[in-house]
Write an enzyme that holds these catalytic residues in place. Structure first.
Site, mmCIF file in Angstrom:
data_model
loop_
_atom_site.group_PDB
_atom_site.id
_atom_site.type_symbol
_atom_site.label_atom_id
_atom_site.label_comp_id
_atom_site.label_asym_id
_atom_site.label_seq_id
_atom_site.Cartn_x
_atom_site.Cartn_y
_atom_site.Cartn_z
ATOM 1 N N TRP A 166 46.600 -9.153 -97.932
ATOM 2 C CA TRP A 166 47.929 -9.409 -98.479
ATOM 3 C C TRP A 166 48.519 -10.644 -97.807
ATOM 4 O O TRP A 166 48.642 -10.699 -96.583
ATOM 5 C CB TRP A 166 48.851 -8.203 -98.231
ATOM 6 N N HIS A 183 53.486 -4.599 -100.959
ATOM 7 C CA HIS A 183 53.167 -3.592 -101.976
ATOM 8 C C HIS A 183 54.145 -2.438 -101.809
ATOM 9 O O HIS A 183 54.947 -2.420 -100.871
ATOM 10 C CB HIS A 183 51.706 -3.120 -101.866
ATOM 11 N N ARG A 209 54.658 -11.647 -102.226
ATOM 12 C CA ARG A 209 53.436 -12.185 -101.612
ATOM 13 C C ARG A 209 53.499 -13.698 -101.559
ATOM 14 O O ARG A 209 53.966 -14.332 -102.512
ATOM 15 C CB ARG A 209 52.196 -11.737 -102.393
ATOM 16 N N GLN A 223 55.771 -3.374 -108.508
ATOM 17 C CA GLN A 223 54.680 -2.397 -108.553
ATOM 18 C C GLN A 223 55.246 -1.008 -108.815
ATOM 19 O O GLN A 223 56.431 -0.742 -108.602
ATOM 20 C CB GLN A 223 53.941 -2.343 -107.206
ATOM 21 N N VAL A 266 42.729 4.252 -98.709
ATOM 22 C CA VAL A 266 42.093 5.255 -99.583
ATOM 23 C C VAL A 266 40.590 5.305 -99.313
ATOM 24 O O VAL A 266 39.983 4.327 -98.895
ATOM 25 C CB VAL A 266 42.345 4.964 -101.087
ATOM 26 N N ALA A 320 46.349 8.342 -104.459
ATOM 27 C CA ALA A 320 47.421 7.354 -104.554
ATOM 28 C C ALA A 320 46.965 6.273 -105.522
ATOM 29 O O ALA A 320 45.767 6.062 -105.721
ATOM 30 C CB ALA A 320 47.716 6.742 -103.184
#
Ligand code: PHE
Length: 357
Positions: A166, A183, A209, A223, A266, A320
């Site tokens: 990021w 995010h 960003r 988002q 994740v 998620a």
């Protein structure tokens, strides 16, 4: 004989003056003329009717009372006519003024410019409704965020190369490391720290960003994060949920595709795509011939993240996902440049007028 005819002539004279006064009065058209007229006929000193009284001395004394009475009667009638005329003139003047100042209440009003909801707002609400029906609560979080939530608690430790995924805006601060959130995922950590399972939330919001801006990248964008944590949540739940979302958004025939991807928070991680609603998956300009439109990233919540927020990873599991809100609007409405969203060009924004969510 002469003495007998004199009063008669006198009475004729009264009638003559009265007739003349009445005729001229009818022709009087304004206040100034009315005053002139008044002075001429009814003026105390040299008015012509009052003047007749002064001539009475020339009359036979026997005729004087009759003459005097006739003059007074004539004066009264002329005075009454004067008053009637004055009222008529005043009424006419008032009427003219009212007519001049009149407002036409039947004219159509001037149109009031009414703003419209921004396409990002419309899509945020649509997504929020879809997920509400699936049992998700919509929550929001800070845009200026601690690196702890944006990175550390999400299994992205300081100096770890994953932070470079990021391109981050850092905020000068003496209160630890502060960033503009890259995010909406920091709300995963904030939500879990604030409550026990089960968790079902979606988090819409603005992200930042430090990015080279082009037709598909903006440095400011929105988002929608999703998080579900409970006992026995599996990847099948993730797939089912995102499939349902895609069908609600693009129609019942929509298919979804998941491919392996990496996000530190994740395991396993995937990216997910929907079959292109423009061509039904055959391949067209919108999907660049692939038949698929990539919507975001997803995966099963990493055990380290669960541990970081005090959840027992042996008991709880979750999934998620994060998707780009503008991207969905672009797919749905055939918009080819993300820069349209925040350029504030009314020709673009007004096209969403009347779209209701
Ligand atoms: N936060 C990720 C991003 O912005 C997307 C994501 C969210 C991926 C949740 C997996 C799970 O790139």
């Amino acid at each position: 004989m002469a003495q007998e005819t004199e009063p008669v002539t006198g009475l004729d004279r009264i009638a003559e003056i009265e007739r003349e006064a009445t005729e001229r009065l009818a022709a009087v058209a304004d206040e100034a003329a009315l005053e002139g007229w008044y002075r001429e006929y009814l003026g105390r000193k040299d008015g012509r009717l009052s003047g007749l009284l002064r001539q009475m001395g020339k009359l036979d004394p026997a005729e004087r009372p009759r003459f005097g009475a006739a003059v007074n009667e004539a004066k009264e009638r002329v005075q009454a006519a004067y008053e009637g005329r004055r009222t008529a003139l005043e009424t006419a003047a008032l009427g003219a003024r009212l007519a001049a100042e009149a407002v036409d209440v039947t004219l159509p009003g001037r149109p009031v410019e009414v703003g419209t909801l921004h396409p990002t707002t419309l899509m945020t609400r649509e997504l929020s409704e879809i997920f509400a029906l699936l049992g998700y609560q919509t929550v929001e979080g800070p845009e200026v965020e601690e690196a702890r939530y944006n990175f550390d608690l999400l299994n992205i430790p300081p100096n770890h190369p994953a932070r470079d995924m990021w391109d981050t805006f850092y905020v000068n601060s003496s209160h630890g490391e502060i960033v503009l959130r890259t995010h909406t995922s920091p709300m995963q950590a904030r939500t879990m720290l604030a409550q026990d399972p089960p968790v079902r939330v979606v988090v819409p919001g603005r992200c930042y960003r430090y990015e080279a801006v082009d037709a598909s990248h903006e440095s400011i964008f929105f988002q929608l994060e999703g998080l579900a944590v409970d006992e026995q949540i599996t990847m099948a739940d993730l797939k089912g949920t995102l499939t349902e979302m895609a069908r609600q958004l693009f129609g019942a025939e929509t298919r979804v595709r998941f491919r392996c991807d990496f996000f530190p928070f994740v395991e396993p991680g995937v990216d997910f795509s929907a079959s292109c609603p423009a061509c039904g998956g055959k391949g067209c300009r919108t999907c660049k011939g692939t038949g698929w439109l990539e919507l975001g990233g997803a995966g099963m919540v990493h055990p380290n993240v669960l541990r970081n927020v005090g959840y027992d990873p042996d008991r709880y599991s979750g999934f998620a996902f994060g998707l780009g809100i503008e991207r969905i609007v672009m797919v749905k409405y055939g918009i080819d440049d993300i820069r349209n969203f925040y350029a504030n060009d009314l020709r673009f924004l007004e096209q969403f007028a009347g779209t209701r969510i």
